[in-house]
Design a protein around this motif. Structure first.
Motif, short mmCIF file in Angstrom:
data_model
loop_
_atom_site.label_atom_id
_atom_site.label_comp_id
_atom_site.label_asym_id
_atom_site.label_seq_id
_atom_site.Cartn_x
_atom_site.Cartn_y
_atom_site.Cartn_z
N VAL A 1 17.77 14.95 33.37
CA VAL A 1 18.41 14.79 32.05
C VAL A 1 17.80 15.76 31.05
N THR A 2 18.66 16.48 30.33
CA THR A 2 18.18 17.40 29.29
C THR A 2 18.80 17.14 27.92
N ARG A 3 19.86 16.32 27.86
CA ARG A 3 20.51 15.99 26.58
C ARG A 3 20.57 14.47 26.45
N VAL A 4 20.05 13.95 25.35
CA VAL A 4 19.95 12.51 25.21
C VAL A 4 20.42 12.04 23.84
N ALA A 5 20.80 10.77 23.78
CA ALA A 5 20.98 10.07 22.52
C ALA A 5 19.80 9.12 22.38
N ILE A 6 19.36 8.89 21.14
CA ILE A 6 18.25 7.98 20.88
C ILE A 6 18.75 6.82 20.04
N ALA A 7 18.51 5.60 20.54
CA ALA A 7 18.77 4.38 19.77
C ALA A 7 17.40 3.83 19.39
N ALA A 8 16.95 4.14 18.18
CA ALA A 8 15.60 3.81 17.74
C ALA A 8 15.61 2.64 16.77
N THR A 9 14.68 1.73 16.96
CA THR A 9 14.53 0.64 16.01
C THR A 9 13.76 1.07 14.77
N TYR A 10 13.10 2.23 14.83
CA TYR A 10 12.19 2.69 13.77
C TYR A 10 12.91 3.13 12.50
N PRO A 11 12.17 3.29 11.42
CA PRO A 11 12.66 4.06 10.27
C PRO A 11 12.88 5.52 10.67
N SER A 12 13.71 6.22 9.95
CA SER A 12 14.13 7.57 10.36
C SER A 12 12.98 8.57 10.37
N ASP A 13 12.03 8.46 9.43
CA ASP A 13 10.95 9.45 9.40
C ASP A 13 10.07 9.37 10.64
N VAL A 14 9.91 8.15 11.18
CA VAL A 14 9.15 7.98 12.42
C VAL A 14 9.97 8.48 13.61
#
Length: 262
Positions: free
Chosen positions: A122-135
């Motif tokens: 895999v070289t292209r991903v989507a991220i589903a992050a629970t964090y605030p955007s700056d983190v």
């Protein structure tokens, strides 16, 4: 029995680790021992200064020595944000400290994501992050250092691990599915405070592609390191990552095993 140990900050989704132990036992291919040592969290906050403290040398050194006493064969700092927040070079130094204190091959969840993506091509991903955007943006930069392109980033903006740990099955499935992207080859879910391992197959069925989650890749990384050149045999019920064998290439030194390159 293979034994990989995990340094886990505080208490939120640590029950994912015994859940993986049960899944491994039920696979019929032999189980694994996955002891968890809880490390000090002076402040529960997805904020850069707090994360630098959570992943500090003093905190991890104490936990790593406890893992050494448990006789583990590999050690993983099971905190994504508390590793990538140090940057690539800082995360390497962090793992080196864990390796020295534990006396076994070591890694962290951030490097586990990189190695898992490479194992799946895999070289292209989507991220589903629970964090605030700056983190979360720091995770994007970390992946970019490894040549992994983030085609979509979503941030739920949750500040504390305690709150993340309360999210249930329906919320997790909906959050991950909603934040996939057609150009992504996989979806990454980078928070060890989030329960995911009981729903890995459902997550992949929803998205139709690999879903890599923090506790999942942490265990995969630990078992891969503990298994040595013989490799990690395929397992079921834990997503596509565990369904394919992954070996540490022959001749790779102990010093560099945590930065395995495919």
């Amino acid at each position: 029995m293979v034994s990989a140990g995990f340094l886990y900050p505080g208490y939120s989704a640590e029950d994912d680790y015994p859940a993986i132990e049960r899944a491994l036992r039920s696979s019929g291919l032999g189980g694994a021992r996955l002891p968890v040592v809880h490390t000090l969290m002076r402040e529960d906050a997805h904020r850069v200064d707090a994360l630098l403290d959570i992943g500090g040398e003093d905190v991890l050194g104490e936990g790593a020595r406890a893992l050494r006493d448990l006789g583990v064969q590999a050690a993983v700092w099971a905190c994504t944000s508390g590793s990538f927040v140090f940057g690539w070079d800082g995360a390497l130094q962090q793992v080196a400290g864990v390796r020295e204190a534990a006396g076994v091959p070591a890694s962290s969840t951030s490097f586990a994501f990189v190695h898992a993506a490479r194992a799946l091509g895999v070289t292209r991903v989507a991220i589903a992050a629970t964090y605030p955007s700056d983190v979360a943006e720091r995770f994007v930069a970390f992946l970019g250092h490894a040549g992994i392109e983030v085609v979509a980033l979503s941030c739920r903006g949750i500040v504390t691990a305690a709150e993340v740990g309360t999210l249930g099955r329906d919320e997790v499935l909906a959050f991950v599915a909603a934040n996939d992207h057609p150009d992504a080859e996989a979806v990454l879910v980078p928070d060890t405070a989030l329960h995911t391992v009981s729903w890995l197959d459902e997550l992949e069925a929803r998205t139709g592609k690999p879903v890599l989650t923090a506790n999942q890749v942490s265990v995969w990384e630990g078992l891969r390191l503990a298994s040595g050149p013989g490799g990690l045999p395929p397992r079921t019920r834990l997503g596509r990552l565990f369904a394919a064998p992954a070996a540490v290439p022959a001749g790779l030194s102990e010093q560099g095993r945590h930065t395995w390159q495919l």
